[in-house]
Design a protein around this motif. Structure first.
Motif, PDB file in Angstrom:
ATOM      1  N   TRP A 296      18.079   7.284  -2.456  1.00  0.00           N
ATOM      2  CA  TRP A 296      18.547   6.119  -1.710  1.00  0.00           C
ATOM      3  C   TRP A 296      20.027   5.840  -1.910  1.00  0.00           C
ATOM      4  O   TRP A 296      20.542   5.929  -3.024  1.00  0.00           O
ATOM      5  CB  TRP A 296      17.764   4.878  -2.141  1.00  0.00           C
TER       6      TRP A 296
ATOM      7  N   GLU B 178       0.102  -2.799   5.485  1.00  0.00           N
ATOM      8  CA  GLU B 178       1.155  -2.565   4.502  1.00  0.00           C
ATOM      9  C   GLU B 178       0.873  -3.243   3.167  1.00  0.00           C
ATOM     10  O   GLU B 178       1.491  -2.913   2.161  1.00  0.00           O
ATOM     11  CB  GLU B 178       2.516  -3.010   5.035  1.00  0.00           C
TER      12      GLU B 178
ATOM     13  N   ASP C 101       5.194  -6.835  -5.602  1.00  0.00           N
ATOM     14  CA  ASP C 101       6.514  -7.214  -5.098  1.00  0.00           C
ATOM     15  C   ASP C 101       6.525  -8.686  -4.731  1.00  0.00           C
ATOM     16  O   ASP C 101       5.469  -9.291  -4.507  1.00  0.00           O
ATOM     17  CB  ASP C 101       6.832  -6.451  -3.800  1.00  0.00           C
TER      18      ASP C 101
ATOM     19  N   ARG D 139       7.981  -4.737 -11.201  1.00  0.00           N
ATOM     20  CA  ARG D 139       8.857  -3.717 -11.770  1.00  0.00           C
ATOM     21  C   ARG D 139      10.158  -4.386 -12.220  1.00  0.00           C
ATOM     22  O   ARG D 139      10.478  -5.502 -11.816  1.00  0.00           O
ATOM     23  CB  ARG D 139       9.130  -2.618 -10.743  1.00  0.00           C
TER      24      ARG D 139
ATOM     25  N   THR E  43       0.821  -1.212   0.000  1.00  0.00           N
ATOM     26  CA  THR E  43       0.000   0.000   0.000  1.00  0.00           C
ATOM     27  C   THR E  43       0.856   1.263   0.000  1.00  0.00           C
ATOM     28  O   THR E  43       0.349   2.338  -0.288  1.00  0.00           O
ATOM     29  CB  THR E  43      -0.908   0.027   1.244  1.00  0.00           C
ATOM     30  N   TYR E  44       2.146   1.151   0.294  1.00  0.00           N
ATOM     31  CA  TYR E  44       3.012   2.322   0.470  1.00  0.00           C
ATOM     32  C   TYR E  44       3.852   2.656  -0.759  1.00  0.00           C
ATOM     33  O   TYR E  44       4.649   3.581  -0.733  1.00  0.00           O
ATOM     34  CB  TYR E  44       3.925   2.126   1.690  1.00  0.00           C
ATOM     35  N   LYS E  45       3.685   1.876  -1.857  1.00  0.00           N
ATOM     36  CA  LYS E  45       4.401   2.160  -3.101  1.00  0.00           C
ATOM     37  C   LYS E  45       3.645   1.507  -4.250  1.00  0.00           C
ATOM     38  O   LYS E  45       2.875   0.566  -4.034  1.00  0.00           O
ATOM     39  CB  LYS E  45       5.851   1.673  -3.037  1.00  0.00           C
ATOM     40  N   PRO E  46       3.875   1.974  -5.471  1.00  0.00           N
ATOM     41  CA  PRO E  46       3.160   1.391  -6.607  1.00  0.00           C
ATOM     42  C   PRO E  46       3.738   0.039  -7.018  1.00  0.00           C
ATOM     43  O   PRO E  46       4.932  -0.211  -6.851  1.00  0.00           O
ATOM     44  CB  PRO E  46       3.368   2.430  -7.716  1.00  0.00           C
TER      45      PRO E  46
END
Length: 170
Positions: free
Chosen positions: A97, A124, A52, A141, A46-49
Motif C-alpha cells: 500500500w 462486507e 474495526d 489491531r 469479512t474481507y480482512k482479519p
C-alpha cells in the motif's frame, strides 16, 4: 511558452497535465459511535482479519465525511449526522500500500432503539457490536487502537488529534 489564464482552453489543459502527475492519496474514514452505556461500536469485516471501527475507504473524488456516511448506510443501515472531526492519521506506505490519510469522525451516541437494532446490512461485515472501550482496545489491531485512543482523547480535550502513522505527530 507556458499558457496563461487569458487562453482558458490552453490554461485548463496545462493545469490538467499538472494534476495528472501529482500524488494521489488513499483516504479512509471511520466513525466513533457510542451507546448510552458508553460502549463503542465495532464491526467485524469479512474481507480482512480483526475488528474495526465502522467506516471504510473513500471513492474517487468523495469527501471523507461523505465516505463514512455512505459506508454506514451501506453496511449498517444507519443514517447519522456527524458531530465533528476527532482524528486525522497520516499512514506511511506499508506492504503493497501507498500512504493514506485516515479520518475518524464523531458519530455521537445512538439511542437505545438504534443500538439494539444494530446489525450488518451487507456481506462486507459478519458482526457489529457495542463493546466497552477497554474490550474494544483488546479487539482492535494496533493502528485502529491508536485511533480509538486518540478519538477518545479528542472528545475529552475538545479538539481534533493529528497522528503520524498511528503515533503522536510531535
Amino acid at each position: 511558452m507556458r499558457p496563461t489564464p487569458a487562453d482558458p482552453e490552453a490554461w485548463n489543459a496545462y493545469l490538467a497535465e499538472g494534476n495528472a502527475t501529482q500524488a494521489r492519496k488513499r483516504v479512509a474514514a471511520d466513525v466513533l459511535l457510542r451507546d448510552a452505556a458508553g460502549g463503542v461500536l465495532l464491526v467485524n469485516p469479512t474481507y480482512k482479519p480483526g475488528w474495526d471501527l465502522p467506516g471504510g475507504m473513500a471513492e474517487a473524488n468523495e469527501s471523507p465525511e461523505r465516505a463514512v456516511t455512505r459506508e454506514l448506510g451501506e453496511e449498517l443501515g444507519l443514517n447519522i449526522t456527524l458531530r465533528g472531526l476527532l482524528v486525522i492519521d497520516w499512514v506511511a506506505p506499508h506492504g503493497p500500500w501507498d500512504d493514506q490519510i485516515a479520518f475518524v469522525f464523531d458519530g455521537g451516541t445512538l439511542d437505545a432503539h438504534q443500538a439494539r437494532g444494530m446489525r450488518p446490512h451487507d456481506e462486507e461485515l459478519s458482526e457489529a457490536a457495542f463493546v466497552a472501550p477497554d474490550k474494544a482496545r483488546e479487539l482492535l489491531r494496533e493502528r485502529q487502537r491508536s485511533r480509538l485512543d486518540a478519538a477518545i482523547r479528542s472528545l475529552d480535550e475538545g479538539r481534533p488529534v493529528y497522528l503520524h502513522d498511528g503515533g503522536p505527530a510531535w
